[in-house]
Write a protein that holds these residues in place. Sequence first.
Motif, PDB file in Angstrom:
ATOM      1  N   PRO A  61       0.716  -1.003   0.024  1.00 34.78           N
ATOM      2  CA  PRO A  61      -0.153   0.039   0.032  1.00 34.78           C
ATOM      3  C   PRO A  61       0.733   1.262  -0.188  1.00 34.78           C
ATOM      4  O   PRO A  61       0.315   2.183  -0.651  1.00 34.78           O
ATOM      5  N   SER A  62       2.046   1.246   0.672  1.00 37.13           N
ATOM      6  CA  SER A  62       2.834   2.457   0.276  1.00 37.13           C
ATOM      7  C   SER A  62       3.183   2.608  -0.859  1.00 37.13           C
ATOM      8  O   SER A  62       3.117   3.773  -1.356  1.00 37.13           O
ATOM      9  N   LEU A  63       3.604   1.767  -1.659  1.00 37.95           N
ATOM     10  CA  LEU A  63       4.230   1.907  -3.108  1.00 37.95           C
ATOM     11  C   LEU A  63       2.739   2.523  -3.871  1.00 37.95           C
ATOM     12  O   LEU A  63       2.834   3.481  -4.825  1.00 37.95           O
ATOM     13  N   VAL A  64       1.796   2.065  -3.749  1.00 42.04           N
ATOM     14  CA  VAL A  64       0.404   2.319  -4.510  1.00 42.04           C
ATOM     15  C   VAL A  64       0.345   3.724  -3.881  1.00 42.04           C
ATOM     16  O   VAL A  64      -0.055   4.775  -4.935  1.00 42.04           O
ATOM     17  N   ILE A  65       0.102   4.192  -2.776  1.00 39.79           N
ATOM     18  CA  ILE A  65      -0.434   5.381  -2.498  1.00 39.79           C
ATOM     19  C   ILE A  65       0.859   6.327  -2.815  1.00 39.79           C
ATOM     20  O   ILE A  65       0.279   7.713  -3.148  1.00 39.79           O
TER      21      ILE A  65
ATOM     22  N   ALA B 139      -4.789   7.753   5.166  1.00 45.52           N
ATOM     23  CA  ALA B 139      -5.967   6.609   4.717  1.00 45.52           C
ATOM     24  C   ALA B 139      -5.660   5.765   3.843  1.00 45.52           C
ATOM     25  O   ALA B 139      -6.305   4.706   3.848  1.00 45.52           O
ATOM     26  N   GLY B 140      -4.703   6.218   3.080  1.00 42.96           N
ATOM     27  CA  GLY B 140      -4.516   5.192   1.862  1.00 42.96           C
ATOM     28  C   GLY B 140      -3.425   3.969   2.116  1.00 42.96           C
ATOM     29  O   GLY B 140      -2.930   3.215   1.408  1.00 42.96           O
ATOM     30  N   TYR B 141      -2.445   4.531   3.102  1.00 40.56           N
ATOM     31  CA  TYR B 141      -1.413   3.531   3.573  1.00 40.56           C
ATOM     32  C   TYR B 141      -1.572   2.812   4.730  1.00 40.56           C
ATOM     33  O   TYR B 141      -1.426   1.662   4.957  1.00 40.56           O
ATOM     34  N   GLU B 142      -1.679   3.931   6.056  1.00 38.14           N
ATOM     35  CA  GLU B 142      -1.721   3.110   7.200  1.00 38.14           C
ATOM     36  C   GLU B 142      -2.657   1.968   7.464  1.00 38.14           C
ATOM     37  O   GLU B 142      -2.571   0.809   7.901  1.00 38.14           O
ATOM     38  N   THR B 143      -3.758   2.369   6.920  1.00 38.48           N
ATOM     39  CA  THR B 143      -5.245   1.427   7.510  1.00 38.48           C
ATOM     40  C   THR B 143      -4.795   0.150   6.646  1.00 38.48           C
ATOM     41  O   THR B 143      -5.068  -0.805   7.076  1.00 38.48           O
ATOM     42  N   THR B 144      -4.585   0.422   5.179  1.00 41.61           N
ATOM     43  CA  THR B 144      -4.543  -0.926   4.359  1.00 41.61           C
ATOM     44  C   THR B 144      -3.355  -1.572   4.954  1.00 41.61           C
ATOM     45  O   THR B 144      -3.485  -3.001   4.920  1.00 41.61           O
TER      46      THR B 144
END
Length: 401
Positions: free
Chosen positions: A151-155, A239-244
């Motif tokens: 998710p880090s790379l995605v966001i 919202a896009g990294y930590e939670t996912t």
Amino acid sequence: MTDAAVAPPYMHRHGEFDPDPSIARVREQAGIARVGTPFGYEAWLVTRHADVRRVLSDPRFGIELPAECSRRLADEDMTDEEVFRERAGDLLSQDPPEHTRLRKMLGPAFTVHQVRRLGPWIGQIVENHLDRMERTGPPVDLVQAFALPVPSLVICELLGVPYGDRTSFRRLASSPLDLSLPPSERTTAFRQVRAYMAGLAHCARIAPGEGLLGTLAREHGHELTTDELAAIGHLMLLAGYETTANMLALGTLALLRHPDQLRIMRDRPDAVEAGVEELLRWLSIITTATTRIATEPVEIAGRRIEAGELVLACLPAANRDPALVPDPDVLDLTRGTRGHVAFGHGIHHCLGAPLARAEMRIAFPALLRRFPTLRLADPRTEVRRRPPGFFHAVTCLPVEW
């Protein structure tokens, strides 16, 4: 600066997954309780599913807190102007009409249609990390090898964060939410992230790229200040990294602890969507929704909440409410309840929910099919968890296959 405090019971977990038993007692008895917070103020804690949805959707419960609350959360020496600047662009501290204005600009980037187009790209990111795990060989820490970087790379790609900055940025991004750190360290980390985002926002104004910040600067630059762009980027990262990331790690742990449910996720493509919804409901990794403030007297669960009093909506309690699903403490991937509040509810429902769902629907089956014998490296040991706080999370997850 306030002193760090012990997290109250509603932030704790019983064992690896279940909410603290005291939360169920509140829900079964009064449904609402007066509680302390780690920041020194008191609030009403709402626990029943119907009441939580009401608090999150009733406009009489605002999200824009007094400046004094913001100073308690961060730095008591902040001026009102500094509080205003830190709130600018932050959807989680804005009520309509300001919230409506900002969300309208961001909404098109996170529609189901737009996120569906990202599916192949997310799938490639997932496969690349699975390839790396396979080359490394077992055992590996699934948190560091998979749950955090995907998710880090995605966001970061979506935001336009330079590749070389991603490792240090990932560490900075989680520090403001770590209640085990002294408030001064959390405040410093918050400001470092915001300063970094302000730099990205400034660059996006000069040379808009294809990332979210570049698109906003290009299409709405005349409507948004640099502070607002920086806050939007910061919120999207959170919202896009930590939670996912936490969902991928905890969701995998939950499946490994429930092999019958793991087989459903791995072997039944038709059950993946429902399975992700059940994991979201059952895990409820976010402890409470963003604090609300009553703008006029309101009655909830038979108690009168006065204007100016603060309210916390307990998401794990609401999602484990028997009024929502039968046997709510049982993990059953086949039911896929969509009424859960893992992403909140109402106008502040998580903007990035379609993206988070897409990542989980791709990542869980891909991981389990690539490594069909995936197992905990030491199933007898309870996995190390973060100290109780805003998120339920594990610090490492050693696995083998």
